[in-house]
Motif scaffolding. Structure first.
Motif, PDB file in Angstrom:
ATOM      1  N   PHE A   1       0.822  -1.206   0.000  1.00 17.12           N
ATOM      2  CA  PHE A   1       0.000   0.000   0.000  1.00 17.12           C
ATOM      3  C   PHE A   1       0.857   1.258   0.000  1.00 17.12           C
ATOM      4  O   PHE A   1       0.398   2.339   0.376  1.00 17.12           O
ATOM      5  CB  PHE A   1      -0.955  -0.026   1.189  1.00 17.12           C
TER       6      PHE A   1
ATOM      7  N   LYS B   1       3.230   4.199  -2.002  1.00 16.78           N
ATOM      8  CA  LYS B   1       2.871   5.100  -3.094  1.00 16.78           C
ATOM      9  C   LYS B   1       2.919   4.424  -4.461  1.00 16.78           C
ATOM     10  O   LYS B   1       1.952   4.470  -5.229  1.00 16.78           O
ATOM     11  CB  LYS B   1       3.834   6.302  -3.077  1.00 16.78           C
TER      12      LYS B   1
ATOM     13  N   SER C   1       3.069   1.148  -5.365  1.00 12.67           N
ATOM     14  CA  SER C   1       2.165   0.008  -5.520  1.00 12.67           C
ATOM     15  C   SER C   1       0.714   0.440  -5.627  1.00 12.67           C
ATOM     16  O   SER C   1      -0.035  -0.054  -6.478  1.00 12.67           O
ATOM     17  CB  SER C   1       2.340  -0.953  -4.339  1.00 12.67           C
ATOM     18  N   SER C   2       0.283   1.362  -4.768  1.00 10.65           N
ATOM     19  CA  SER C   2      -1.123   1.777  -4.782  1.00 10.65           C
ATOM     20  C   SER C   2      -1.472   2.505  -6.081  1.00 10.65           C
ATOM     21  O   SER C   2      -2.570   2.329  -6.621  1.00 10.65           O
ATOM     22  CB  SER C   2      -1.445   2.655  -3.569  1.00 10.65           C
ATOM     23  N   GLU C   3      -0.548   3.321  -6.585  1.00 14.37           N
ATOM     24  CA  GLU C   3      -0.794   4.004  -7.862  1.00 14.37           C
ATOM     25  C   GLU C   3      -0.900   2.993  -8.997  1.00 14.37           C
ATOM     26  O   GLU C   3      -1.739   3.127  -9.888  1.00 14.37           O
ATOM     27  CB  GLU C   3       0.334   4.993  -8.154  1.00 14.37           C
TER      28      GLU C   3
ATOM     29  N   MET D   1      -4.262   1.220  -8.791  1.00 14.29           N
ATOM     30  CA  MET D   1      -5.374   2.086  -9.172  1.00 14.29           C
ATOM     31  C   MET D   1      -5.493   2.206 -10.691  1.00 14.29           C
ATOM     32  O   MET D   1      -6.587   2.327 -11.238  1.00 14.29           O
ATOM     33  CB  MET D   1      -5.197   3.479  -8.566  1.00 14.29           C
TER      34      MET D   1
ATOM     35  N   THR E   1      -5.210  -2.598 -12.552  1.00 15.66           N
ATOM     36  CA  THR E   1      -5.695  -3.396 -11.428  1.00 15.66           C
ATOM     37  C   THR E   1      -5.564  -4.900 -11.635  1.00 15.66           C
ATOM     38  O   THR E   1      -5.357  -5.644 -10.686  1.00 15.66           O
ATOM     39  CB  THR E   1      -7.176  -3.047 -11.153  1.00 15.66           C
TER      40      THR E   1
ATOM     41  N   ARG F   1     -10.426  -1.028  -6.170  1.00 12.90           N
ATOM     42  CA  ARG F   1     -10.199   0.415  -6.302  1.00 12.90           C
ATOM     43  C   ARG F   1     -10.907   1.200  -5.205  1.00 12.90           C
ATOM     44  O   ARG F   1     -10.388   2.194  -4.698  1.00 12.90           O
ATOM     45  CB  ARG F   1     -10.642   0.877  -7.695  1.00 12.90           C
TER      46      ARG F   1
ATOM     47  N   LEU G   1      -8.791   0.847  -2.101  1.00 11.35           N
ATOM     48  CA  LEU G   1      -7.615   1.705  -2.188  1.00 11.35           C
ATOM     49  C   LEU G   1      -7.970   3.167  -1.909  1.00 11.35           C
ATOM     50  O   LEU G   1      -7.219   3.890  -1.252  1.00 11.35           O
ATOM     51  CB  LEU G   1      -6.972   1.585  -3.573  1.00 11.35           C
ATOM     52  N   GLN G   2      -9.121   3.592  -2.395  1.00 12.38           N
ATOM     53  CA  GLN G   2      -9.572   4.957  -2.126  1.00 12.38           C
ATOM     54  C   GLN G   2      -9.840   5.169  -0.641  1.00 12.38           C
ATOM     55  O   GLN G   2      -9.543   6.226  -0.085  1.00 12.38           O
ATOM     56  CB  GLN G   2     -10.828   5.262  -2.948  1.00 12.38           C
TER      57      GLN G   2
ATOM     58  N   ILE H   1      -8.314   3.592   1.812  1.00 16.23           N
ATOM     59  CA  ILE H   1      -7.001   3.653   2.458  1.00 16.23           C
ATOM     60  C   ILE H   1      -6.397   5.039   2.281  1.00 16.23           C
ATOM     61  O   ILE H   1      -5.853   5.628   3.232  1.00 16.23           O
ATOM     62  CB  ILE H   1      -6.071   2.569   1.877  1.00 16.23           C
ATOM     63  N   ARG H   2      -6.475   5.580   1.081  1.00 17.30           N
ATOM     64  CA  ARG H   2      -5.929   6.920   0.823  1.00 17.30           C
ATOM     65  C   ARG H   2      -6.617   7.975   1.685  1.00 17.30           C
ATOM     66  O   ARG H   2      -5.969   8.866   2.240  1.00 17.30           O
ATOM     67  CB  ARG H   2      -6.096   7.277  -0.659  1.00 17.30           C
TER      68      ARG H   2
END
Length: 234
Positions: free
Chosen positions: A14, A16, A18-20, A23, A26, A81, A84-85, A87-88
């Motif tokens: 999680f 920067k 990896s998460s990008e 997103m 996927t 997704r 992930l949102q 988490i952000r």
């Protein structure tokens, strides 16, 4: 479920980069559909050039041999997704809290942040649990309140030989000091030597860290009691 092999590709799933990546690409199919050079440029951008073509090729190779599910992809893609949102959003809230904590801490006369291993958030947690240091006339009292004092298990005529933390008092203070000690044993030369000494004596990693935490508690007590910045004493 979408990409089982992905877990071994990044140390921080999680983070920067990896998460990008998740997103924007996927599923394994989406990763395979993008040009390797383009994927490498994307990874380099979000990793600040720490990663690039080699990582892109590694990800592509994993995607080619993936045994992830191939049904209901749209639903699982959307679910990932959305997670992930979330988490952000939570990370942004935590960043805002850290800023507010640091701002409020600056309005309090404390020198806790001068102790290696203690940043604004831990300083606020420690100060919030201790309150007025005059409640604890000695460092021993504070150690006991934090539950970092050793206790020996005994029953009848039997007395154990292994010391453990008593875990009395405030669990929040104990956790904050433990976290501070875990950092200090690496970055504070005096406490690092103390930790290494305990390890050389055969102490388990956790026992040695506990000893550092007790020493750290005495330092905290002295800094708050004297209202002066931390000064290392060998």
């Amino acid at each position: 479920m979408l990409f089982p092999e992905y877990e071994r590709l990044f140390s921080d799933l999680f983070g920067k980069t990896s998460s990008e990546l998740l997103m924007n690409y996927t599923t394994p199919e989406e990763i395979l559909a993008v040009d390797t050079e383009e994927l490498a440029a994307f990874i380099a951008k979000h990793s600040r050039n720490r990663l690039g073509l080699d990582k892109a090729e590694e990800i592509k190779s994993a995607a080619e041999s993936s045994f992830g599910i191939d049904t209901a992809l749209d639903a699982f893609r959307l679910q990932l997704r959305l997670l992930l949102q979330q988490i952000r959003f939570t990370e942004e809230q935590l960043d805002s809290l850290d800023v507010e904590i640091e701002k409020r801490l600056k309005s309090v006369d404390t020198n806790l942040v001068t102790i290696p291993g203690i940043g604004p958030v831990l300083a606020a947690a420690i100060l919030g649990e201790i309150g007025d240091i005059s409640r604890f006339p000695t460092g021993v009292k504070l150690v006991a309140f934090a539950g970092i004092d050793p206790t020996v298990r005994s029953s009848g005529e039997f007395t154990g030989t292994r010391n453990r933390m008593s875990k009395r008092g405030s669990p929040y203070l104990r956790r904050a000091i433990w976290l501070a000690a875990s950092v200090a044993k690496i970055h504070n030369p005096i406490l690092k030597d103390f930790y290494d000494q305990k390890r050389a004596q055969g102490k388990h990693h956790l026992a040695a860290t506990g000893a550092v935490a007790r020493k750290m508690t005495y330092i905290i007590h002295a800094v708050l009691r004297d209202k002066k910045p931390y000064e290392p004493i060998a």
